[in-house]
Design a protein around this motif. Structure first.
Motif, PDB file in Angstrom:
ATOM      1  N   THR A  99       0.866  -1.187   0.000  1.00  0.00           N
ATOM      2  CA  THR A  99       0.000   0.000   0.000  1.00  0.00           C
ATOM      3  C   THR A  99       0.903   1.238   0.000  1.00  0.00           C
ATOM      4  N   PHE A 100       0.279   2.411  -0.024  1.00  0.00           N
ATOM      5  CA  PHE A 100       1.082   3.645  -0.079  1.00  0.00           C
ATOM      6  C   PHE A 100       1.576   4.104   1.273  1.00  0.00           C
ATOM      7  N   ARG A 101       0.664   4.116   2.236  1.00  0.00           N
ATOM      8  CA  ARG A 101       0.968   4.787   3.492  1.00  0.00           C
ATOM      9  C   ARG A 101       1.325   3.834   4.615  1.00  0.00           C
ATOM     10  N   GLU A 102       1.508   2.555   4.314  1.00  0.00           N
ATOM     11  CA  GLU A 102       1.982   1.615   5.324  1.00  0.00           C
ATOM     12  C   GLU A 102       3.448   1.305   5.003  1.00  0.00           C
ATOM     13  N   TRP A 144      11.171   3.138  -9.936  1.00  0.00           N
ATOM     14  CA  TRP A 144      10.195   2.730  -8.916  1.00  0.00           C
ATOM     15  C   TRP A 144       8.953   2.143  -9.582  1.00  0.00           C
ATOM     16  N   TYR A 145       8.489   2.818 -10.638  1.00  0.00           N
ATOM     17  CA  TYR A 145       7.310   2.312 -11.349  1.00  0.00           C
ATOM     18  C   TYR A 145       7.637   1.011 -12.091  1.00  0.00           C
ATOM     19  N   ALA A 146       8.856   0.866 -12.595  1.00  0.00           N
ATOM     20  CA  ALA A 146       9.240  -0.393 -13.273  1.00  0.00           C
ATOM     21  C   ALA A 146       9.190  -1.541 -12.259  1.00  0.00           C
ATOM     22  N   TRP A 147       9.656  -1.257 -11.027  1.00  0.00           N
ATOM     23  CA  TRP A 147       9.602  -2.265  -9.945  1.00  0.00           C
ATOM     24  C   TRP A 147       8.153  -2.625  -9.634  1.00  0.00           C
ATOM     25  N   ARG A 148       7.304  -1.616  -9.539  1.00  0.00           N
ATOM     26  CA  ARG A 148       5.883  -1.871  -9.218  1.00  0.00           C
ATOM     27  C   ARG A 148       5.206  -2.640 -10.344  1.00  0.00           C
ATOM     28  N   ARG A 149       5.569  -2.319 -11.605  1.00  0.00           N
ATOM     29  CA  ARG A 149       4.987  -3.031 -12.744  1.00  0.00           C
ATOM     30  C   ARG A 149       5.349  -4.511 -12.694  1.00  0.00           C
ATOM     31  N   PHE A 202      -0.101  13.777  -7.498  1.00  0.00           N
ATOM     32  CA  PHE A 202      -0.655  14.883  -6.714  1.00  0.00           C
ATOM     33  C   PHE A 202      -0.557  16.185  -7.516  1.00  0.00           C
ATOM     34  N   GLY A 203      -1.633  16.963  -7.448  1.00  0.00           N
ATOM     35  CA  GLY A 203      -1.668  18.246  -8.165  1.00  0.00           C
ATOM     36  C   GLY A 203      -2.107  18.096  -9.607  1.00  0.00           C
ATOM     37  N   GLU A 204      -2.254  16.854 -10.083  1.00  0.00           N
ATOM     38  CA  GLU A 204      -2.713  16.641 -11.458  1.00  0.00           C
ATOM     39  C   GLU A 204      -4.221  16.368 -11.465  1.00  0.00           C
ATOM     40  N   LEU A 205      -4.816  16.616 -12.623  1.00  0.00           N
ATOM     41  CA  LEU A 205      -6.269  16.464 -12.721  1.00  0.00           C
ATOM     42  C   LEU A 205      -6.660  15.003 -12.920  1.00  0.00           C
ATOM     43  N   GLY A 227     -10.583  -0.752   1.462  1.00  0.00           N
ATOM     44  CA  GLY A 227      -9.111  -0.734   1.429  1.00  0.00           C
ATOM     45  C   GLY A 227      -8.503   0.594   1.038  1.00  0.00           C
ATOM     46  N   THR A 228      -9.142   1.669   1.450  1.00  0.00           N
ATOM     47  CA  THR A 228      -8.536   2.985   1.189  1.00  0.00           C
ATOM     48  C   THR A 228      -8.474   3.797   2.478  1.00  0.00           C
ATOM     49  N   SER A 229      -7.404   4.595   2.607  1.00  0.00           N
ATOM     50  CA  SER A 229      -7.232   5.415   3.804  1.00  0.00           C
ATOM     51  C   SER A 229      -8.182   6.613   3.809  1.00  0.00           C
ATOM     52  N   SER A 230      -8.881   6.847   2.707  1.00  0.00           N
ATOM     53  CA  SER A 230      -9.838   7.972   2.593  1.00  0.00           C
ATOM     54  C   SER A 230      -9.171   9.313   2.887  1.00  0.00           C
ATOM     55  N   VAL A 275      -7.077  10.831   0.290  1.00  0.00           N
ATOM     56  CA  VAL A 275      -6.736  11.509  -0.958  1.00  0.00           C
ATOM     57  C   VAL A 275      -8.008  11.929  -1.698  1.00  0.00           C
ATOM     58  N   TYR A 276      -8.043  13.233  -2.008  1.00  0.00           N
ATOM     59  CA  TYR A 276      -9.195  13.814  -2.699  1.00  0.00           C
ATOM     60  C   TYR A 276      -8.853  14.050  -4.164  1.00  0.00           C
ATOM     61  N   PRO A 277      -9.812  14.072  -5.070  1.00  0.00           N
ATOM     62  CA  PRO A 277     -11.249  14.025  -4.845  1.00  0.00           C
ATOM     63  C   PRO A 277     -11.824  12.629  -4.621  1.00  0.00           C
ATOM     64  N   VAL A 297     -14.935  -1.120   4.425  1.00  0.00           N
ATOM     65  CA  VAL A 297     -14.223  -2.377   4.675  1.00  0.00           C
ATOM     66  C   VAL A 297     -12.743  -2.040   4.818  1.00  0.00           C
ATOM     67  N   ASN A 298     -12.201  -2.211   6.006  1.00  0.00           N
ATOM     68  CA  ASN A 298     -10.810  -1.819   6.252  1.00  0.00           C
ATOM     69  C   ASN A 298     -10.380  -2.404   7.604  1.00  0.00           C
ATOM     70  N   PRO A 299      -9.163  -2.915   7.729  1.00  0.00           N
ATOM     71  CA  PRO A 299      -8.717  -3.381   9.049  1.00  0.00           C
ATOM     72  C   PRO A 299      -8.443  -2.235  10.022  1.00  0.00           C
TER      73      PRO A 299
HETATM   74  C1  BJW Z   1      -6.460  -2.983   3.818  1.00  0.00           C
HETATM   75  C2  BJW Z   1      -5.755  -4.162   3.820  1.00  0.00           C
HETATM   76  C3  BJW Z   1      -6.465  -5.309   3.483  1.00  0.00           C
HETATM   77  C4  BJW Z   1      -4.386  -2.643   4.347  1.00  0.00           C
HETATM   78  N1  BJW Z   1      -7.753  -5.210   3.180  1.00  0.00           N
HETATM   79  N2  BJW Z   1      -7.736  -2.916   3.513  1.00  0.00           N
HETATM   80  C5  BJW Z   1      -9.183  18.505  -0.749  1.00  0.00           C
HETATM   81  C6  BJW Z   1      -8.628  18.617   0.494  1.00  0.00           C
HETATM   82  C7  BJW Z   1      -7.241  18.513   0.661  1.00  0.00           C
HETATM   83  C8  BJW Z   1      -6.401  18.295  -0.408  1.00  0.00           C
HETATM   84  C9  BJW Z   1      -6.948  18.173  -1.640  1.00  0.00           C
HETATM   85  C10 BJW Z   1      -8.319  18.275  -1.816  1.00  0.00           C
HETATM   86  N3  BJW Z   1      -8.579  18.114  -3.128  1.00  0.00           N
HETATM   87  C11 BJW Z   1      -7.429  17.879  -3.779  1.00  0.00           C
HETATM   88  C12 BJW Z   1      -6.411  17.926  -2.899  1.00  0.00           C
HETATM   89  C13 BJW Z   1      -4.962  17.714  -3.208  1.00  0.00           C
HETATM   90  C14 BJW Z   1      -4.574  16.256  -3.342  1.00  0.00           C
HETATM   91  C15 BJW Z   1      -4.904  15.536  -2.039  1.00  0.00           C
HETATM   92  O1  BJW Z   1      -5.858  14.810  -1.926  1.00  0.00           O
HETATM   93  N4  BJW Z   1      -4.079  15.703  -1.014  1.00  0.00           N
HETATM   94  C16 BJW Z   1      -4.320  15.058   0.283  1.00  0.00           C
HETATM   95  C17 BJW Z   1      -3.321  13.936   0.477  1.00  0.00           C
HETATM   96  C18 BJW Z   1      -4.222  16.090   1.348  1.00  0.00           C
HETATM   97  N5  BJW Z   1      -5.221  15.641  -4.488  1.00  0.00           N
HETATM   98  C19 BJW Z   1      -4.748  15.741  -5.714  1.00  0.00           C
HETATM   99  O2  BJW Z   1      -3.757  16.403  -5.956  1.00  0.00           O
HETATM  100  C20 BJW Z   1      -5.521  15.070  -6.823  1.00  0.00           C
HETATM  101  N6  BJW Z   1      -5.722  15.989  -7.900  1.00  0.00           N
HETATM  102  C21 BJW Z   1      -6.569  17.000  -7.815  1.00  0.00           C
HETATM  103  O3  BJW Z   1      -7.283  17.165  -6.852  1.00  0.00           O
HETATM  104  O4  BJW Z   1      -6.580  17.833  -8.908  1.00  0.00           O
HETATM  105  C22 BJW Z   1      -7.224  19.079  -8.764  1.00  0.00           C
HETATM  106  C23 BJW Z   1      -6.254  20.003  -8.079  1.00  0.00           C
HETATM  107  C24 BJW Z   1      -5.095  20.340  -8.724  1.00  0.00           C
HETATM  108  C25 BJW Z   1      -4.190  21.188  -8.109  1.00  0.00           C
HETATM  109  C26 BJW Z   1      -4.442  21.639  -6.812  1.00  0.00           C
HETATM  110  C27 BJW Z   1      -5.589  21.245  -6.151  1.00  0.00           C
HETATM  111  C28 BJW Z   1      -6.509  20.423  -6.791  1.00  0.00           C
HETATM  112  C29 BJW Z   1      -4.724  13.921  -7.435  1.00  0.00           C
HETATM  113  C30 BJW Z   1      -4.498  12.814  -6.481  1.00  0.00           C
HETATM  114  C31 BJW Z   1      -3.611  11.751  -7.139  1.00  0.00           C
HETATM  115  C32 BJW Z   1      -3.196  10.646  -6.173  1.00  0.00           C
HETATM  116  N7  BJW Z   1      -2.195   9.839  -6.797  1.00  0.00           N
HETATM  117  C33 BJW Z   1      -1.718   8.646  -6.123  1.00  0.00           C
HETATM  118  C34 BJW Z   1      -0.623   8.003  -7.010  1.00  0.00           C
HETATM  119  C35 BJW Z   1      -1.254   7.294  -8.199  1.00  0.00           C
HETATM  120  C36 BJW Z   1      -0.246   6.595  -9.036  1.00  0.00           C
HETATM  121  C37 BJW Z   1       0.426   5.460  -8.357  1.00  0.00           C
HETATM  122  O5  BJW Z   1      -0.203   4.452  -8.018  1.00  0.00           O
HETATM  123  O6  BJW Z   1       1.642   5.582  -8.156  1.00  0.00           O
HETATM  124  O7  BJW Z   1      -2.778   7.735  -5.915  1.00  0.00           O
HETATM  125  S1  BJW Z   1      -1.112   8.966  -4.460  1.00  0.00           S
HETATM  126  C38 BJW Z   1      -1.744   7.474  -3.768  1.00  0.00           C
HETATM  127  O8  BJW Z   1      -2.814   7.738  -2.848  1.00  0.00           O
HETATM  128  C39 BJW Z   1      -2.388   6.731  -4.949  1.00  0.00           C
HETATM  129  C40 BJW Z   1      -3.571   6.113  -4.304  1.00  0.00           C
HETATM  130  O9  BJW Z   1      -4.527   5.763  -5.299  1.00  0.00           O
HETATM  131  C41 BJW Z   1      -4.036   7.188  -3.366  1.00  0.00           C
HETATM  132  C42 BJW Z   1      -4.893   6.691  -2.249  1.00  0.00           C
HETATM  133  O10 BJW Z   1      -4.223   5.803  -1.431  1.00  0.00           O
HETATM  134  P1  BJW Z   1      -4.978   4.549  -0.863  1.00  0.00           P
HETATM  135  O11 BJW Z   1      -5.378   3.670  -1.986  1.00  0.00           O
HETATM  136  O12 BJW Z   1      -6.029   4.966   0.050  1.00  0.00           O
HETATM  137  O13 BJW Z   1      -3.781   3.768  -0.116  1.00  0.00           O
HETATM  138  P2  BJW Z   1      -3.212   4.000   1.369  1.00  0.00           P
HETATM  139  O14 BJW Z   1      -1.889   3.364   1.432  1.00  0.00           O
HETATM  140  O15 BJW Z   1      -3.310   5.421   1.771  1.00  0.00           O
HETATM  141  O16 BJW Z   1      -4.225   3.203   2.297  1.00  0.00           O
HETATM  142  C43 BJW Z   1      -4.335   1.793   2.244  1.00  0.00           C
HETATM  143  C44 BJW Z   1      -5.511   1.393   3.130  1.00  0.00           C
HETATM  144  O17 BJW Z   1      -5.664  -0.021   3.010  1.00  0.00           O
HETATM  145  C45 BJW Z   1      -5.283   1.664   4.624  1.00  0.00           C
HETATM  146  O18 BJW Z   1      -6.426   2.311   5.143  1.00  0.00           O
HETATM  147  C46 BJW Z   1      -5.132   0.262   5.239  1.00  0.00           C
HETATM  148  O19 BJW Z   1      -5.658   0.173   6.543  1.00  0.00           O
HETATM  149  C47 BJW Z   1      -5.934  -0.567   4.287  1.00  0.00           C
HETATM  150  N8  BJW Z   1      -5.559  -1.977   4.193  1.00  0.00           N
HETATM  151  N9  BJW Z   1      -4.428  -3.896   4.206  1.00  0.00           N
HETATM  152  C48 BJW Z   1      -8.355  -3.985   3.229  1.00  0.00           C
HETATM  153  N10 BJW Z   1      -5.845  -6.529   3.476  1.00  0.00           N
END
Ligand code: BJW
Length: 252
Positions: free
Chosen positions: A43-46, A76-81, A170-173, A196-199, A201-203, A221-223
């Motif tokens: 995952t990303f944040r663990e 890093w992305y080649a490793w993930r792929r 981050f910062g991309e649309l 399975g998301t930390s909820s 990252v927006y939107p 659904v999340n541990p």
């Molecule tokens: C289990 C488990 C098991 C473990 N079973 N569960 C509003 C408020 C504040 C900030 C913003 C906002 N709106 C936009 C923003 C800015 C930003 C943002 O959200 N920042 C916050 C972090 C503060 N968002 C963006 O920039 C987005 N773009 C955007 O909004 O454009 C408009 C804009 C532009 C410019 C300025 C402002 C706005 C884009 C976001 C792109 C995110 N990209 C990534 C990388 C993707 C490519 C890649 O894979 O490398 O997406 S970052 C990363 O986080 C990835 C993930 O999809 C995403 C979410 O992570 P996820 O999936 O939740 O993973 P984890 O690790 O966080 O959590 C795992 C969970 O699994 C945990 O809860 C565990 O407990 C659980 N788990 N084992 C079930 N067995």
């Protein structure tokens, strides 16, 4: 096994969630990295282990990191792929494939870029954060290749700019169609599941909030606890590979 957390979710949230799913005409599921954890994809944040343990994943997934050191980010992305190619969908993915066949209107929105939902057999998948399997020109944004296996940074054949993974940093649309289809599905569904998301990252995280505002029943659904936990109608604690098959069983 799944167990409840808040008193609002009562003593058997699994049964209540299953009942809501049975009645639902329209269901939206949002997945995150946690659903692929049991397929061996970090995952990303663990904490990560091994080669990349010293890097913060969320710091590598940025345009700034790519500008600073495109080769590092590309590697890093080649490793993930490679990890993804070796991985198989797990029982959590397959439960969602089954759910799609049981619900009249089903939308799966995934933040994951690993393609495991499609490989498990889900038909309607919205890739909210793009795909690891596409390579784009970092200057023009056009697709220059399907997944490039090589560790070496590719170059655009038209302009020579470095190639980049076809994912949303981050910062991309968010791609417009994914953004609009997900938002309207969330507003119109009867049941919204966050799996399975930390909820954080927006939107993407805002989809559950939009569904709640529109009156949907929200299941998490999340541990571990997330910012959504206190808002959800049913909280199913545990790994999705166990909880989702149990939920499908309870729907019978
Ligand atoms: C289990 C488990 C098991 C473990 N079973 N569960 C509003 C408020 C504040 C900030 C913003 C906002 N709106 C936009 C923003 C800015 C930003 C943002 O959200 N920042 C916050 C972090 C503060 N968002 C963006 O920039 C987005 N773009 C955007 O909004 O454009 C408009 C804009 C532009 C410019 C300025 C402002 C706005 C884009 C976001 C792109 C995110 N990209 C990534 C990388 C993707 C490519 C890649 O894979 O490398 O997406 S970052 C990363 O986080 C990835 C993930 O999809 C995403 C979410 O992570 P996820 O999936 O939740 O993973 P984890 O690790 O966080 O959590 C795992 C969970 O699994 C945990 O809860 C565990 O407990 C659980 N788990 N084992 C079930 N067995």
């Amino acid at each position: 096994m799944a167990s409840g957390e808040s008193s609002a979710a009562t003593s058997d949230p699994l049964a209540r969630a299953a009942q809501q799913l049975r009645r639902a005409r329209s269901v939206v599921v949002l997945t995150g990295a946690g659903i692929s954890a049991e397929s061996g994809i970090p995952t990303f944040r663990e904490a990560q282990t091994g080669l990349w343990a010293r890097f913060d994943a969320s710091e590598l997934a940025t345009p700034e990191a790519f500008e600073r050191d495109p080769q590092l980010v590309w590697s890093w992305y080649a490793w993930r792929r490679r990890l993804v190619r070796e991985a198989q969908p797990n029982p959590g993915h397959f439960a969602l494939t089954e759910l799609e066949t049981r619900v009249a209107q089903f939308t799966l929105v995934t933040q994951n870029v690993d393609g495991l939902h499609q490989r498990a057999g889900n038909r309607r998948v919205i890739e909210y954060h793009g795909s690891l399997m596409r390579t784009l020109c970092s200057r023009e944004g056009i697709t220059i290749a399907d997944a490039v296996e090589d560790e070496t940074l590719p170059r655009c054949h038209r302009c020579g700019a470095p190639g980049r993974p076809g994912v949303v940093w981050f910062g991309e649309l968010i791609p417009a169609e994914a953004l609009e289809c997900s938002a309207s599905a969330a507003r119109e569904c009867n049941v919204f599941m966050s799996v399975g998301t930390s909820s954080l990252v927006y939107p993407a995280a805002g989809l559950a909030e939009a569904a709640l505002r529109a009156g949907a029943y929200v299941i998490e659904v999340n541990p571990a606890a997330t910012p959504l936990t206190r808002l959800a109608d049913a909280v199913l604690r545990g790994p999705s590979g166990t909880v989702l098959p149990a939920l499908l069983d309870a729907m019978h």
